[in-house]
Enzyme design. Sequence first.
Site, mmCIF file in Angstrom:
data_model
loop_
_atom_site.group_PDB
_atom_site.id
_atom_site.type_symbol
_atom_site.label_atom_id
_atom_site.label_comp_id
_atom_site.label_asym_id
_atom_site.label_seq_id
_atom_site.Cartn_x
_atom_site.Cartn_y
_atom_site.Cartn_z
ATOM 1 N N LYS A 208 0.853 -1.294 -0.101
ATOM 2 C CA LYS A 208 -0.126 0.130 -0.110
ATOM 3 C C LYS A 208 0.880 1.241 -0.168
ATOM 4 O O LYS A 208 0.430 2.541 -0.433
ATOM 5 C CB LYS A 208 -0.745 -0.148 1.237
ATOM 6 C CG LYS A 208 -1.957 -1.091 0.856
ATOM 7 C CD LYS A 208 -3.163 -0.977 2.183
ATOM 8 C CE LYS A 208 -4.169 -2.067 1.799
ATOM 9 N NZ LYS A 208 -5.341 -2.026 2.690
ATOM 10 N N ALA B 298 0.342 -1.578 14.131
ATOM 11 C CA ALA B 298 0.799 -0.262 13.416
ATOM 12 C C ALA B 298 1.145 -0.666 11.894
ATOM 13 O O ALA B 298 1.993 -0.085 11.298
ATOM 14 C CB ALA B 298 2.062 0.142 14.052
ATOM 15 N N GLY B 299 0.333 -1.676 11.412
ATOM 16 C CA GLY B 299 0.777 -2.292 9.889
ATOM 17 C C GLY B 299 -0.027 -1.241 8.682
ATOM 18 O O GLY B 299 -0.544 -0.225 9.178
ATOM 19 N N VAL C 20 -2.825 -0.870 7.372
ATOM 20 C CA VAL C 20 -4.257 -0.241 7.552
ATOM 21 C C VAL C 20 -4.508 0.753 8.519
ATOM 22 O O VAL C 20 -5.302 1.561 8.192
ATOM 23 C CB VAL C 20 -5.217 -1.582 7.420
ATOM 24 C CG1 VAL C 20 -5.445 -2.021 8.864
ATOM 25 C CG2 VAL C 20 -6.585 -1.174 7.007
HETATM 26 P P1 ATR Z 1 2.602 -4.900 7.742
HETATM 27 O O1 ATR Z 1 3.146 -4.944 9.243
HETATM 28 O O2 ATR Z 1 3.558 -5.508 6.738
HETATM 29 O O3 ATR Z 1 2.076 -3.905 7.155
HETATM 30 P P2 ATR Z 1 0.248 -5.720 8.345
HETATM 31 O O4 ATR Z 1 -0.535 -7.377 8.436
HETATM 32 O O5 ATR Z 1 -0.486 -4.991 7.966
HETATM 33 O O6 ATR Z 1 1.675 -6.135 7.693
HETATM 34 O O7 ATR Z 1 0.565 -5.704 10.127
HETATM 35 C C1 ATR Z 1 0.677 -6.756 10.885
HETATM 36 C C2 ATR Z 1 0.383 -6.136 12.317
HETATM 37 O O8 ATR Z 1 0.312 -7.269 13.235
HETATM 38 C C3 ATR Z 1 1.714 -5.429 12.787
HETATM 39 O O9 ATR Z 1 1.166 -4.357 13.821
HETATM 40 C C4 ATR Z 1 2.308 -6.528 13.858
HETATM 41 O O10 ATR Z 1 3.219 -6.267 14.613
HETATM 42 P P3 ATR Z 1 4.892 -5.599 14.334
HETATM 43 O O11 ATR Z 1 4.939 -4.267 13.780
HETATM 44 O O12 ATR Z 1 5.598 -5.887 15.702
HETATM 45 O O13 ATR Z 1 5.483 -6.827 13.262
HETATM 46 C C5 ATR Z 1 1.262 -7.319 14.218
HETATM 47 N N1 ATR Z 1 1.483 -8.383 14.430
HETATM 48 C C6 ATR Z 1 1.552 -9.718 13.690
HETATM 49 N N2 ATR Z 1 2.030 -10.956 14.583
HETATM 50 C C7 ATR Z 1 2.074 -10.680 15.856
HETATM 51 C C8 ATR Z 1 2.400 -11.225 17.054
HETATM 52 N N3 ATR Z 1 2.591 -12.491 17.148
HETATM 53 N N4 ATR Z 1 2.151 -10.605 18.523
HETATM 54 C C9 ATR Z 1 1.995 -9.014 18.286
HETATM 55 N N5 ATR Z 1 1.750 -8.346 16.929
HETATM 56 C C10 ATR Z 1 1.635 -9.086 15.866
#
Ligand code: ATR
Length: 263
Positions: free
Chosen positions: A65, A126-127, A129
């Site tokens: 995105k 904080a991903g 979206v």
């Molecule tokens: P992207 O980070 O590539 O944009 P996303 O699917 O939009 O992908 O975001 C995934 C979100 O889920 C992130 O906030 C991620 O946290 P991190 O920034 O620390 O990676 C969170 N997330 C994924 N797996 C997690 C877990 N096991 N525990 C806590 N947060 C998790």
Amino acid sequence: MKKYLVIGNPIEHSLSPELHNFWIKENNLDAIYEKRKLNEDALIDLFDEIKKKNIAGVNVTVPFKRAVISHLDQLSFESEKTQSVNTIILENNKLVGHNTDIEGFERSIQDFNVETKDKKVLILGAGGVVPSIIFALNKMKVSEIIICNRTKNKAESLKDLFKNIKIVEWGETPEFDIIINATSLGLKNEDEINLDISKIGKNKFFYDVIYKPSETNFLKLGKKLGNKTQNGKLMFIYQALGAFKIWHGIQPKINKEAIKILD
Ligand code: ATR
């Protein structure tokens, strides 16, 4: 026949093609919508295809995105402010990026008649979206937005886009009226977010961006504690509707059949 695409990685589970093709058929349009998994280095070729008019429009999902922006000629106000694009169209030979995730989130909340004005919101994650959700919440005049993400740096960098957010440590649970799960925790049935929210009280609103499974453990917990809950199904439908309107100039109907596609 016009061709549309959703791009992402992974992309197998995307239900965008089903929904768009349903609306394409319903409106008797000569078009098809497909999905394509790609790596970032394939974006150049993709935009070439759009410029050559082999592809009429593209939806963008995780993790591209933000990455698509450097390939575009123009951004809508919302895409600029969120540095996030989910819909692309060629207009007067210019590649234009739009963000319909914002209206997707906003309309999904409005449908549930949830009061947002002057409410405190806690966002988990904080991903990709999250900038769109923050933008929408600011539009909806909430009083406070608190971000809690496992990787704190990523939450901190959202401050470059939005000055008014507050960051807390992962695992901390400040007071809130609305809590939003925007992490990918919950996609697997057994996923748990280990939050101590047993003392939050009732009359809160629990929102999960995830719609499959339709009720994550996060929403189950919210419900058990006596709160209103909502999954991300309507957000997904409304963002798709926004893209459909941009491409075809038609606002499709959200009926039971369309909603059933996502079950
Ligand atoms: P992207 O980070 O590539 O944009 P996303 O699917 O939009 O992908 O975001 C995934 C979100 O889920 C992130 O906030 C991620 O946290 P991190 O920034 O620390 O990676 C969170 N997330 C994924 N797996 C997690 C877990 N096991 N525990 C806590 N947060 C998790």
